[in-house]
Write a protein that holds these residues in place. Sequence first.
Motif, PDB file in Angstrom:
ATOM      1  N   SER A 184      17.285  82.725 -35.375  1.00 44.89           N
ATOM      2  CA  SER A 184      17.086  81.447 -34.673  1.00 44.89           C
ATOM      3  C   SER A 184      15.675  81.363 -34.105  1.00 44.89           C
ATOM      4  O   SER A 184      15.018  80.311 -34.180  1.00 44.89           O
ATOM      5  CB  SER A 184      18.108  81.300 -33.546  1.00 44.89           C
ATOM      6  OG  SER A 184      19.430  81.300 -34.042  1.00 44.89           O
ATOM      7  N   ASP A 185      15.208  82.470 -33.535  1.00 41.88           N
ATOM      8  CA  ASP A 185      13.840  82.507 -33.010  1.00 41.88           C
ATOM      9  C   ASP A 185      12.830  82.313 -34.135  1.00 41.88           C
ATOM     10  O   ASP A 185      11.832  81.596 -33.977  1.00 41.88           O
ATOM     11  CB  ASP A 185      13.569  83.840 -32.308  1.00 41.88           C
ATOM     12  CG  ASP A 185      14.314  83.977 -30.986  1.00 41.88           C
ATOM     13  OD1 ASP A 185      14.732  82.941 -30.429  1.00 41.88           O
ATOM     14  OD2 ASP A 185      14.478  85.117 -30.517  1.00 41.88           O
ATOM     15  N   TYR A 186      13.106  82.956 -35.264  1.00 41.92           N
ATOM     16  CA  TYR A 186      12.198  82.846 -36.418  1.00 41.92           C
ATOM     17  C   TYR A 186      12.146  81.405 -36.905  1.00 41.92           C
ATOM     18  O   TYR A 186      11.067  80.863 -37.169  1.00 41.92           O
ATOM     19  CB  TYR A 186      12.671  83.772 -37.537  1.00 41.92           C
ATOM     20  CG  TYR A 186      11.752  83.799 -38.733  1.00 41.92           C
ATOM     21  CD1 TYR A 186      10.618  84.614 -38.755  1.00 41.92           C
ATOM     22  CD2 TYR A 186      12.013  83.009 -39.853  1.00 41.92           C
ATOM     23  CE1 TYR A 186       9.768  84.634 -39.846  1.00 41.92           C
ATOM     24  CE2 TYR A 186      11.162  83.023 -40.947  1.00 41.92           C
ATOM     25  CZ  TYR A 186      10.049  83.842 -40.942  1.00 41.92           C
ATOM     26  OH  TYR A 186       9.207  83.846 -42.034  1.00 41.92           O
ATOM     27  N   TRP A 187      13.291  80.749 -37.015  1.00 41.91           N
ATOM     28  CA  TRP A 187      13.310  79.355 -37.472  1.00 41.91           C
ATOM     29  C   TRP A 187      12.579  78.452 -36.486  1.00 41.91           C
ATOM     30  O   TRP A 187      11.820  77.567 -36.882  1.00 41.91           O
ATOM     31  CB  TRP A 187      14.752  78.869 -37.637  1.00 41.91           C
ATOM     32  CG  TRP A 187      14.840  77.615 -38.457  1.00 41.91           C
ATOM     33  CD1 TRP A 187      14.981  77.517 -39.807  1.00 41.91           C
ATOM     34  CD2 TRP A 187      14.748  76.265 -37.967  1.00 41.91           C
ATOM     35  NE1 TRP A 187      14.992  76.199 -40.189  1.00 41.91           N
ATOM     36  CE2 TRP A 187      14.853  75.410 -39.095  1.00 41.91           C
ATOM     37  CE3 TRP A 187      14.601  75.699 -36.698  1.00 41.91           C
ATOM     38  CZ2 TRP A 187      14.815  74.019 -38.978  1.00 41.91           C
ATOM     39  CZ3 TRP A 187      14.551  74.318 -36.578  1.00 41.91           C
ATOM     40  CH2 TRP A 187      14.664  73.490 -37.703  1.00 41.91           C
ATOM     41  N   THR A 188      12.796  78.717 -35.211  1.00 43.69           N
ATOM     42  CA  THR A 188      12.134  77.909 -34.185  1.00 43.69           C
ATOM     43  C   THR A 188      10.616  78.039 -34.282  1.00 43.69           C
ATOM     44  O   THR A 188       9.885  77.046 -34.189  1.00 43.69           O
ATOM     45  CB  THR A 188      12.609  78.343 -32.779  1.00 43.69           C
ATOM     46  OG1 THR A 188      14.022  78.123 -32.674  1.00 43.69           O
ATOM     47  CG2 THR A 188      11.897  77.554 -31.699  1.00 43.69           C
ATOM     48  N   GLN A 189      10.137  79.250 -34.492  1.00 40.60           N
ATOM     49  CA  GLN A 189       8.696  79.499 -34.569  1.00 40.60           C
ATOM     50  C   GLN A 189       8.079  78.978 -35.862  1.00 40.60           C
ATOM     51  O   GLN A 189       6.966  78.440 -35.855  1.00 40.60           O
ATOM     52  CB  GLN A 189       8.425  80.995 -34.429  1.00 40.60           C
ATOM     53  CG  GLN A 189       8.799  81.568 -33.072  1.00 40.60           C
ATOM     54  CD  GLN A 189       8.928  83.078 -33.087  1.00 40.60           C
ATOM     55  OE1 GLN A 189       8.628  83.743 -34.072  1.00 40.60           O
ATOM     56  NE2 GLN A 189       9.401  83.637 -31.980  1.00 40.60           N
ATOM     57  N   THR A 249      17.272  84.505 -42.194  1.00 42.07           N
ATOM     58  CA  THR A 249      17.298  83.121 -41.732  1.00 42.07           C
ATOM     59  C   THR A 249      17.848  82.207 -42.818  1.00 42.07           C
ATOM     60  O   THR A 249      18.672  81.321 -42.546  1.00 42.07           O
ATOM     61  CB  THR A 249      15.885  82.665 -41.324  1.00 42.07           C
ATOM     62  OG1 THR A 249      15.422  83.473 -40.234  1.00 42.07           O
ATOM     63  CG2 THR A 249      15.883  81.201 -40.886  1.00 42.07           C
ATOM     64  N   THR A 273      22.841  89.519 -32.336  1.00 41.77           N
ATOM     65  CA  THR A 273      21.416  89.627 -32.008  1.00 41.77           C
ATOM     66  C   THR A 273      20.565  89.374 -33.238  1.00 41.77           C
ATOM     67  O   THR A 273      19.439  88.866 -33.131  1.00 41.77           O
ATOM     68  CB  THR A 273      21.088  91.009 -31.419  1.00 41.77           C
ATOM     69  OG1 THR A 273      21.522  92.040 -32.332  1.00 41.77           O
ATOM     70  CG2 THR A 273      21.777  91.206 -30.078  1.00 41.77           C
ATOM     71  N   ASP A 299      23.885  79.146 -27.490  1.00 39.52           N
ATOM     72  CA  ASP A 299      22.452  79.358 -27.713  1.00 39.52           C
ATOM     73  C   ASP A 299      21.872  78.240 -28.578  1.00 39.52           C
ATOM     74  O   ASP A 299      20.812  77.678 -28.266  1.00 39.52           O
ATOM     75  CB  ASP A 299      22.214  80.713 -28.370  1.00 39.52           C
ATOM     76  CG  ASP A 299      20.740  80.956 -28.669  1.00 39.52           C
ATOM     77  OD1 ASP A 299      19.957  81.067 -27.704  1.00 39.52           O
ATOM     78  OD2 ASP A 299      20.369  81.020 -29.855  1.00 39.52           O
ATOM     79  N   ARG A 308      20.311  85.688 -33.453  1.00 35.71           N
ATOM     80  CA  ARG A 308      19.367  85.185 -32.451  1.00 35.71           C
ATOM     81  C   ARG A 308      17.920  85.379 -32.930  1.00 35.71           C
ATOM     82  O   ARG A 308      17.069  84.513 -32.731  1.00 35.71           O
ATOM     83  CB  ARG A 308      19.588  85.895 -31.115  1.00 35.71           C
ATOM     84  CG  ARG A 308      18.803  85.271 -29.955  1.00 35.71           C
ATOM     85  CD  ARG A 308      19.046  86.065 -28.677  1.00 35.71           C
ATOM     86  NE  ARG A 308      20.442  86.007 -28.286  1.00 35.71           N
ATOM     87  CZ  ARG A 308      20.947  85.067 -27.489  1.00 35.71           C
ATOM     88  NH1 ARG A 308      20.161  84.111 -27.031  1.00 35.71           N
ATOM     89  NH2 ARG A 308      22.217  85.079 -27.159  1.00 35.71           N
ATOM     90  N   ALA A 309      17.677  86.513 -33.586  1.00 34.48           N
ATOM     91  CA  ALA A 309      16.340  86.765 -34.137  1.00 34.48           C
ATOM     92  C   ALA A 309      16.019  85.742 -35.219  1.00 34.48           C
ATOM     93  O   ALA A 309      14.891  85.252 -35.320  1.00 34.48           O
ATOM     94  CB  ALA A 309      16.255  88.183 -34.697  1.00 34.48           C
ATOM     95  N   ARG A 335      19.149  75.240 -27.470  1.00 34.96           N
ATOM     96  CA  ARG A 335      17.898  74.995 -28.206  1.00 34.96           C
ATOM     97  C   ARG A 335      17.774  73.510 -28.539  1.00 34.96           C
ATOM     98  O   ARG A 335      16.675  72.939 -28.455  1.00 34.96           O
ATOM     99  CB  ARG A 335      17.853  75.845 -29.477  1.00 34.96           C
ATOM    100  CG  ARG A 335      17.676  77.341 -29.225  1.00 34.96           C
ATOM    101  CD  ARG A 335      17.823  78.128 -30.524  1.00 34.96           C
ATOM    102  NE  ARG A 335      17.922  79.555 -30.287  1.00 34.96           N
ATOM    103  CZ  ARG A 335      16.908  80.411 -30.347  1.00 34.96           C
ATOM    104  NH1 ARG A 335      15.691  79.974 -30.630  1.00 34.96           N
ATOM    105  NH2 ARG A 335      17.099  81.703 -30.132  1.00 34.96           N
TER     106      ARG A 335
END
Length: 215
Positions: free
Chosen positions: A69-74, A27, A63, A133, A66-67, A137
């Motif tokens: 991005s999900d980590y940053w979002t969380q 990230t 991918t 994506d 994307r992982a 977001r």
Amino acid sequence: MIAMDKIKPSRPARRRFDQDAVLQAVTNLFWQHGYEATSMADVLNATGLTAPSVYAAFGNKETLFRAASDYWTQQYSARIYRFLHDSITLREALERMLLEAVRIYTSSEHPRGCFLTGAAANCAAGSSIVEEDLRQRRIDAQAGVRRRIERGVKGHDLPLGTDAERLARFVMTVLQGLHVQARDGATRAMLEAVVADAMQFIPAPDRTTHQTGKA
């Protein structure tokens, strides 16, 4: 006895790794350099993993991003927008949200600015899926702000007739501007002053209008 030529060598055990630590490292790479400028070689150097391990755990670069991005979002985005769900006034929620963004954007513990905004700036034409994506977001985040503003109008935190979409767009513009300023070296104190100035444009509640029902 078992003939030695019948014994098959055991497969080497897969290397185990701390997935959160790897995701944080990846990230940070995308956060600092963006999608296009970050290579898989950079990922391997930053994580100390082999290419087969990375591909087995996360797939290809898209991918993996994307992982990240999900980590940053969380881990980060959730901290910024959590105030929208607290039992506080709309003004308090927006101010705390922007101040938390300033704290994250100017922290020395990771790259400065916003991952979702910064990474999008470095997407080439061939990275349309990644760019879309990130855009979605940001749209979702703005929609969350708009819904909170709408609740604020119903809860008498804003005058009746307040344009929730317009105000949400203003708030997100400030948020994205904080990213640019942070990347350009603005200090936390400087950006907190920007937030204070921006809050002056949040309409004050009009209790009389709500009581009479007239705009």
